[in-house]
Design a protein around this motif. Sequence first.
Motif, PDB file in Angstrom:
ATOM      1  N   ASN A 125       4.938  20.963  15.124  1.00 15.38           N
ATOM      2  CA  ASN A 125       5.089  21.564  13.637  1.00 15.38           C
ATOM      3  C   ASN A 125       4.640  20.358  12.678  1.00 15.38           C
ATOM      4  OD1 ASN A 125       7.339  19.934  13.156  1.00 15.38           O
ATOM      5  ND2 ASN A 125       8.530  21.498  13.893  1.00 15.38           N
ATOM      6  N   LYS A 126       4.527  20.643  11.406  1.00 18.46           N
ATOM      7  CA  LYS A 126       4.206  19.637  10.531  1.00 18.46           C
ATOM      8  C   LYS A 126       4.963  18.392  10.481  1.00 18.46           C
ATOM      9  CE  LYS A 126       4.442  22.348   6.803  1.00 18.46           C
ATOM     10  NZ  LYS A 126       4.201  22.780   5.417  1.00 18.46           N
ATOM     11  N   LEU A 127       6.113  18.608  10.641  1.00 14.45           N
ATOM     12  CA  LEU A 127       7.076  17.387  10.521  1.00 14.45           C
ATOM     13  C   LEU A 127       6.920  16.556  11.641  1.00 14.45           C
ATOM     14  CD1 LEU A 127       9.288  16.417   8.634  1.00 14.45           C
ATOM     15  CD2 LEU A 127      10.831  17.289  10.063  1.00 14.45           C
ATOM     16  N   LYS A 128       6.617  17.227  12.892  1.00 15.63           N
ATOM     17  CA  LYS A 128       6.409  16.276  14.251  1.00 15.63           C
ATOM     18  C   LYS A 128       5.131  15.470  13.922  1.00 15.63           C
ATOM     19  CE  LYS A 128       9.285  19.063  17.526  1.00 15.63           C
ATOM     20  NZ  LYS A 128       9.058  19.449  18.838  1.00 15.63           N
TER      21      LYS A 128
ATOM     22  N   VAL B  86       0.779  -1.380  -0.014  1.00 19.49           N
ATOM     23  CA  VAL B  86      -0.085   0.105   0.123  1.00 19.49           C
ATOM     24  C   VAL B  86       0.802   0.953  -0.021  1.00 19.49           C
ATOM     25  CG1 VAL B  86      -1.848  -1.020   1.156  1.00 19.49           C
ATOM     26  CG2 VAL B  86      -0.041  -0.020   2.676  1.00 19.49           C
ATOM     27  N   ASP B  87       0.292   2.518  -0.577  1.00 23.94           N
ATOM     28  CA  ASP B  87       1.113   3.601  -0.539  1.00 23.94           C
ATOM     29  C   ASP B  87       0.484   4.547   0.410  1.00 23.94           C
ATOM     30  OD1 ASP B  87       2.644   2.854  -2.635  1.00 23.94           O
ATOM     31  OD2 ASP B  87       1.427   3.554  -4.107  1.00 23.94           O
ATOM     32  N   LEU B  88       1.314   5.173   1.452  1.00 23.86           N
ATOM     33  CA  LEU B  88       0.852   6.188   2.259  1.00 23.86           C
ATOM     34  C   LEU B  88       1.080   7.512   1.633  1.00 23.86           C
ATOM     35  CD1 LEU B  88       1.666   4.580   5.737  1.00 23.86           C
ATOM     36  CD2 LEU B  88      -0.853   4.726   4.543  1.00 23.86           C
ATOM     37  N   ILE B  89       0.192   8.529   1.716  1.00 17.92           N
ATOM     38  CA  ILE B  89       0.467   9.589   1.322  1.00 17.92           C
ATOM     39  C   ILE B  89       0.508  10.579   2.573  1.00 17.92           C
ATOM     40  CG2 ILE B  89      -0.228  11.709  -0.200  1.00 17.92           C
ATOM     41  CD1 ILE B  89      -1.594   9.558  -2.005  1.00 17.92           C
ATOM     42  N   ILE B  90       1.647  11.491   2.687  1.00 17.80           N
ATOM     43  CA  ILE B  90       1.312  12.559   3.666  1.00 17.80           C
ATOM     44  C   ILE B  90       1.480  13.943   3.076  1.00 17.80           C
ATOM     45  CG2 ILE B  90       2.515  13.788   5.601  1.00 17.80           C
ATOM     46  CD1 ILE B  90       3.155  10.977   6.878  1.00 17.80           C
ATOM     47  N   ASP B  91       0.677  14.705   3.164  1.00 20.72           N
ATOM     48  CA  ASP B  91       0.417  16.327   2.636  1.00 20.72           C
ATOM     49  C   ASP B  91      -0.013  17.017   3.797  1.00 20.72           C
ATOM     50  OD1 ASP B  91       1.236  17.872   0.828  1.00 20.72           O
ATOM     51  OD2 ASP B  91      -0.181  17.285  -0.561  1.00 20.72           O
ATOM     52  N   ASP B  92       0.176  18.216   3.511  1.00 22.50           N
ATOM     53  CA  ASP B  92      -0.391  19.393   4.305  1.00 22.50           C
ATOM     54  C   ASP B  92      -1.357  20.287   3.422  1.00 22.50           C
ATOM     55  OD1 ASP B  92       1.984  20.475   3.387  1.00 22.50           O
ATOM     56  OD2 ASP B  92       1.290  22.124   4.361  1.00 22.50           O
TER      57      ASP B  92
END
Length: 234
Positions: A96-99, A28-34
């Motif tokens: 923050n976004k990275l954490k 499966v592909d996981l996508i992380i975006d904001d």
Amino acid sequence: LERRSLRTQALAVAQIHWLLEALPQPRVDLIIDDTLVLDTTKAPGVGIRFDHSHKHNRPAFVRAQNWVALILRMPSGKALSFPIRLRLVPNTGNSNKLKIAKALLQVFLPHIPVPVRLLTDAWFMRRRLLLPLIHSQGQFIGQVRKDTALFRDPPPRSSRRGRPRIYGDKITADDIAALPTEIVSLFLYGKWQKVRLQTIVAKARFLNGHPVRAVWSAIYDEKHQRWSSTRLYI
């Protein structure tokens, strides 16, 4: 609030289990975006944010909420994407976004029994996020800076004294220009386009020397009869 968050997390985990049972996949592909949600009220997390979408009818800085999303994508005939969890980025404190992205992966990776590949944009291609994924046997694809330091394998050791070298020679612009070039037709942005590719396996310094496949790509602009600027993906 903490109870509600735990219930939401349990529901998201149950959704992952259901999806993988209903649509079993070898990977499966996981996508992380904001994403930004424009808001002029005093809602939680509202602040002045930089809008990196560069839309012509919108200023560079907007008043908005910022949300980090974890999405599960499974190729089953047509690509299917399911939002798993969204987390609001606070405008105060140390989060923050990275954490938040790292925490989302830590929570949900143990519940996915098949190999995982992370797809993300250049902002999230950071060592703190990718190294734990590598250690859990995961893969990733994302764009990085064109000047990312890449190195060849070190030469064989000629002596047992001292620490072994991690890196060989640095890959230079001349090395990249000498790589074999392949031109393929890919369906991108809603249409078939001609893409120029060059690739090599190298060690990335920002990943502490982990080997990666680096791909330099450019899209041919039929209207202006020229290649776009080259982008680097690993």
